[in-house]
Scaffold this motif. Structure first.
Motif, mmCIF file in Angstrom:
data_model
loop_
_atom_site.group_PDB
_atom_site.id
_atom_site.type_symbol
_atom_site.label_atom_id
_atom_site.label_comp_id
_atom_site.label_asym_id
_atom_site.label_seq_id
_atom_site.Cartn_x
_atom_site.Cartn_y
_atom_site.Cartn_z
ATOM 1 N N ARG A 196 34.478 -26.612 69.481
ATOM 2 C CA ARG A 196 35.026 -26.172 70.764
ATOM 3 C C ARG A 196 35.202 -27.287 71.780
ATOM 4 O O ARG A 196 36.158 -27.278 72.557
ATOM 5 N N HIS A 197 34.283 -28.256 71.785
ATOM 6 C CA HIS A 197 34.377 -29.313 72.800
ATOM 7 C C HIS A 197 35.526 -30.265 72.493
ATOM 8 O O HIS A 197 36.277 -30.662 73.380
ATOM 9 N N LYS B 34 33.370 -21.854 75.270
ATOM 10 C CA LYS B 34 32.215 -20.965 75.164
ATOM 11 C C LYS B 34 31.616 -20.988 73.772
ATOM 12 O O LYS B 34 32.327 -21.195 72.794
ATOM 13 N N ASN B 35 30.308 -20.748 73.681
ATOM 14 C CA ASN B 35 29.666 -20.656 72.372
ATOM 15 C C ASN B 35 30.167 -19.422 71.631
ATOM 16 O O ASN B 35 30.621 -18.457 72.235
ATOM 17 N N GLU B 36 30.033 -19.456 70.297
ATOM 18 C CA GLU B 36 30.658 -18.400 69.501
ATOM 19 C C GLU B 36 29.912 -17.071 69.557
ATOM 20 O O GLU B 36 30.497 -16.026 69.295
ATOM 21 N N ILE B 37 28.647 -17.099 69.924
ATOM 22 C CA ILE B 37 27.909 -15.832 70.018
ATOM 23 C C ILE B 37 28.467 -14.981 71.155
ATOM 24 O O ILE B 37 28.818 -13.815 70.995
ATOM 25 N N THR B 38 28.586 -15.611 72.315
ATOM 26 C CA THR B 38 29.141 -14.900 73.463
ATOM 27 C C THR B 38 30.565 -14.447 73.163
ATOM 28 O O THR B 38 30.948 -13.308 73.456
ATOM 29 N N ALA C 259 30.632 -11.437 70.868
ATOM 30 C CA ALA C 259 30.122 -10.237 71.532
ATOM 31 C C ALA C 259 31.165 -9.681 72.498
ATOM 32 O O ALA C 259 31.404 -8.469 72.544
ATOM 33 N N VAL C 260 31.793 -10.582 73.260
ATOM 34 C CA VAL C 260 32.804 -10.145 74.228
ATOM 35 C C VAL C 260 33.950 -9.443 73.513
ATOM 36 O O VAL C 260 34.403 -8.373 73.924
ATOM 37 N N MET D 263 20.715 -16.138 64.825
ATOM 38 C CA MET D 263 21.650 -16.918 64.026
ATOM 39 C C MET D 263 20.892 -17.444 62.830
ATOM 40 O O MET D 263 19.668 -17.604 62.897
ATOM 41 N N VAL E 298 18.759 -23.509 59.641
ATOM 42 C CA VAL E 298 19.536 -24.587 59.024
ATOM 43 C C VAL E 298 20.157 -24.219 57.681
ATOM 44 O O VAL E 298 21.115 -24.836 57.250
ATOM 45 N N GLU F 167 28.943 -46.980 66.618
ATOM 46 C CA GLU F 167 27.506 -46.881 66.820
ATOM 47 C C GLU F 167 27.123 -47.777 67.977
ATOM 48 O O GLU F 167 27.395 -48.975 67.958
ATOM 49 N N GLU G 246 25.763 -42.276 67.749
ATOM 50 C CA GLU G 246 27.132 -42.343 67.239
ATOM 51 C C GLU G 246 28.040 -41.761 68.310
ATOM 52 O O GLU G 246 28.078 -40.563 68.522
ATOM 53 N N ARG H 2 23.195 -40.197 73.941
ATOM 54 C CA ARG H 2 22.033 -39.543 74.541
ATOM 55 C C ARG H 2 21.821 -39.986 75.992
ATOM 56 O O ARG H 2 20.978 -39.467 76.684
ATOM 57 N N ASN I 258 16.404 -33.205 74.141
ATOM 58 C CA ASN I 258 16.479 -33.155 75.607
ATOM 59 C C ASN I 258 16.537 -31.744 76.167
ATOM 60 O O ASN I 258 17.261 -31.479 77.119
ATOM 61 N N HIS J 178 16.671 -32.144 61.584
ATOM 62 C CA HIS J 178 18.094 -31.953 61.821
ATOM 63 C C HIS J 178 18.486 -32.562 63.165
ATOM 64 O O HIS J 178 17.887 -32.270 64.178
ATOM 65 N N THR K 92 24.316 -24.137 71.091
ATOM 66 C CA THR K 92 24.953 -22.830 70.956
ATOM 67 C C THR K 92 23.961 -21.716 71.263
ATOM 68 O O THR K 92 24.252 -20.794 72.025
ATOM 69 N N ARG K 93 22.764 -21.826 70.691
ATOM 70 C CA ARG K 93 21.775 -20.764 70.906
ATOM 71 C C ARG K 93 21.346 -20.700 72.368
ATOM 72 O O ARG K 93 21.220 -19.637 72.952
ATOM 73 N N GLU L 67 22.960 -21.777 75.078
ATOM 74 C CA GLU L 67 24.034 -21.290 75.947
ATOM 75 C C GLU L 67 24.183 -19.777 75.811
ATOM 76 O O GLU L 67 24.331 -19.062 76.804
ATOM 77 N N ALA L 68 24.147 -19.315 74.554
ATOM 78 C CA ALA L 68 24.324 -17.878 74.340
ATOM 79 C C ALA L 68 23.181 -17.096 74.980
ATOM 80 O O ALA L 68 23.384 -16.021 75.545
ATOM 81 N N ASP M 174 23.760 -17.089 78.732
ATOM 82 C CA ASP M 174 24.865 -16.149 79.006
ATOM 83 C C ASP M 174 24.369 -14.716 78.973
ATOM 84 O O ASP M 174 24.705 -13.901 79.829
ATOM 85 N N TRP N 83 24.415 -12.128 82.038
ATOM 86 C CA TRP N 83 25.199 -10.931 81.839
ATOM 87 C C TRP N 83 24.350 -9.696 82.129
ATOM 88 O O TRP N 83 24.764 -8.769 82.798
#
Lengths: 317, 321
Positions: A67-68, A80-84, A87-88, A123, A126, A284, A293, A310, B201, B297, B305-306, B308-309, B312, B316
């Motif tokens: 997305r970015h 937006k993140n995919e969870i939101t 849901a929307v 979610m 890993v 790098e 990176e 970072r 972070n 990882h 993602t987690r 932010e969701a 949100d 909401w």
């Protein structure tokens, strides 16, 4: 035609939808990302533009793991993140919905809604066992087109039991069953059941799954998995019409909200973007032992965004 | 110039550094810290540790590697118990032994047994042992211990006033939260929630999102102990007891908008305690809980993602609430 654009850049597929101002989906595209998200989005948008040359974009939203990157490329109003996003979209299409099962290329998630509000979600960790990529891989190993996978599973009379905890072990278990002489449809049906079991144990662990349940994401195309969900949950599982582009629909909705139904002008760069050259390259950083990176994102040779560091050293001013 | 003592900048550094530093400096030693965790230290840790331990302990190996050629002594306390009738996780008990077995060409280790399970007098023996390379003078040791106590107390007080070790020890600065911003509790071992490299972070990310944060270190100890006792059986792991007590408190008092709970992949106590917390959260069903498992990882996308969701979702809920 005036409307909104939603782009979901996932690991396996890139989905683009164009909706009118009433948020009805007028055009939707499902393209394989094939490891080149920028290319996939440009291809998809060119396809849309060719079909209808006077699209007027009031707002753009992006979601998905890319997305970015794509947000910077198209000039998104909402990233937006995919969870939101999922849901929307789900509660827009069916305000009653209480459970969303979503399985994509590398992610799987469960979202619980009550009165249109997300109250809980989870979610996969890993491990990507049981997601679209694994099914893809198994389909090609068995020489079955992925589109036929589900139908074949439904033909099974005696599904075999496959260990679904880990995809590596699932594969060796499948090979074992095949060498024992079980037929392909029974093995596939067993795999579908195993994936669903794994999903419900990991992602859906302890979640209060209530009806109506919708199933979306690319894997929802697989009727075998849907059937396995219905068998395991003992409820009806609804697959919405636009199941594979729900994330894109969600971020189009969020984009509309962001531009206040078109009162605010969009940041969209226009379809001229299709002729621009976008280039992402990485290096790098040697400023400290973190060796970040860093990614440079260029539009026609001009640096427009940078990420991956970072610290603020490489921020674009 | 005095002898140098190296202190690895991880694990219980976030809990006890001011006390340790003051103590060694009072004895005339010079304290040398490893640099904040970076990729190189992480890689060193993973390469030199044993395979079965949790990530934060692997990281400790990396910090020891980064320090070992720069100091005269290295401080690896055997932290057994810091509270009556309780224990620190067994990996801490074996820490000096694991380091000795895995890392060659170590400078001499200062490895006092810190065992306050029966009585606080254990701390005096630990101090005496830690002071051995520098002095045998009892009076000097007692004075060092006394000053260390007061430095530690000041540090603890500052945390109770709402500062994190990142602000106190690492001198980081975060934007002030707005009055109407969300309040989230961040729970987990101090060496996870304050270890910015492992948790990518998290604190500064949350603060940049305008979130007001509460960590267990900011809460009164008595409140945590009282709420930890809601469990039918008494827990004997000090650090997890803190997490559990804080979680139990927030789940019933509902003074926060949500709870973010960190666990380290491969941590036995976390696996148990966090499950207890998740179950209680589900039972009471009022305060949203986000559980995050951290491992090697380095992909930030999953965490972001987690988070932010989750935020949100809370916003909401608030709007429509």
């Amino acid at each position: 035609m005036r409307g909104y654009l939603g782009i979901d850049v996932g690991s396996v597929s890139t989905n683009i939808v164009f909706t009118n101002e009433q948020m009805e989906v007028l055009d939707s595209l499902y393209i394989r990302t094939q490891g080149r998200p920028i290319d996939a989005v440009q291809r998809g948008m060119a396809q849309m533009y060719d079909k209808d040359g006077d699209l007027q974009i009031l707002g753009v939203g992006t979601t998905g793991s890319g997305r970015h990157l794509i947000g910077a490329m198209v000039g998104a109003d909402c990233i937006k993140n995919e969870i939101t996003a999922h849901a929307v979209a789900a509660s827009h299409l069916n305000p009653e919905v209480r459970t969303v099962l979503e399985i994509g290329g590398q992610d799987s998630k469960i979202i619980l809604l009550r009165q249109g509000i997300v109250v809980d979600f989870a979610m996969n960790t890993v491990c990507a066992a049981g997601t679209g990529s694994f099914l893809d891989q198994q389909a090609s190993r068995l020489g079955i087109p992925i589109e036929k996978f589900g139908e074949l599973a439904l033909q099974s009379q005696n599904p075999v039991r496959i260990a679904g905890r880990c995809s590596v072990f699932a594969e060796s278990d499948m090979i074992h069953k095949q060498q024992m002489g079980h037929n392909t449809s029974d093995i596939i049906a067993g795999l579908c059941a195993a994936l669903v079991r794994n999903y419900l144990n990991n992602v859906g662990k302890g979640k209060n799954i209530q009806e109506p349940v919708t199933f979306q994401g690319g894997v929802a195309a697989n009727v075998g998995i849907r059937q396995a969900f219905e068998d395991a949950l003992k409820v009806q599982v609804i697959v919405p019409e636009h199941y594979n582009v729900m994330g894109a629909i969600g971020c189009a909705l969020l984009a509309r909200e962001e531009v206040h139904n078109g009162e605010k002008s969009s940041k969209f760069k226009g379809f001229e973007m299709l002729d621009m050259e976008f280039q992402a390259s990485s290096f790098e950083c040697d400023g400290c032992p973190n060796h970040c990176e860093v990614i440079n994102f260029k539009q026609n040779g001009k640096l427009i965004a940078r990420w991956g560091a970072r610290c603020p050293r490489w921020e674009v001013g | 110039m005095g002898k140098t003592v190296g202190i690895p900048r991880c694990l219980l550094y976030y809990s006890y550094f001011p006390g340790w530093q003051t103590f060694f400096e009072e004895l005339g030693a010079e304290v040398v810290l490893s640099s904040p965790t970076n990729k190189e230290i992480m890689d060193l840790g993973i390469r030199n540790s044993v395979d079965e331990i949790c990530l934060p302990v692997k990281l400790f190996f990396g910090h020891v590697m980064a320090l070992k050629d720069k100091v005269d002594y290295i401080f690896v306390p055997r932290m057994m118990s810091v509270q009556r009738n309780e224990w620190i996780c067994p990996k801490f008990l074996g820490l000096p032994d694991m380091i000795k077995a895995q890392i060659r060409e170590l400078p001499p280790m200062i490895k006092p047994d810190v065992n306050l399970r029966k009585s606080r007098i254990g701390l005096y023996y630990a101090a005496k042992e830690a002071a051995r390379p520098f002095t045998k003078n009892n009076w000097q040791i007692m004075r060092g211990l006394f000053k260390a106590f007061s430095a530690q107390r000041n540090f603890d007080l500052e945390m109770k006033q709402g500062k994190t070790p990142l602000e106190i020890l690492e001198l980081q600065e975060f934007p002030e939260p707005e009055p109407e911003s969300l309040t989230l509790a961040l729970l987990g071992h101090p060496y996870l929630i304050y270890e910015s490299f492992i948790n990518m972070n998290l604190i500064s990310r949350m603060r940049d999102m305008g979130v007001r944060l509460i960590t267990p270190e900011m809460m009164p100890n008595s409140l945590i102990r009282k709420n930890a006792a809601k469990q039918p059986k008494n827990l004997f792991w000090t650090l997890n007891k803190v997490t559990l007590g804080a979680a139990n408190y927030f789940l019933s008092a509902k003074t926060v908008d949500g709870i973010v709970q960190l666990a380290s992949f491969g941590c036995g106590p976390d696996a148990l305690i966090n499950e207890l917390i998740e179950r209680r959260a589900r039972r009471e069903g009022q305060v949203p809980l986000l559980a995050i498992n951290l491992d090697e990882h380095t992909g930030e996308a999953g965490l972001v993602t987690r988070l932010e969701a989750f935020i949100d979702m809370i916003k909401w809920r608030r709007v429509t609430g």
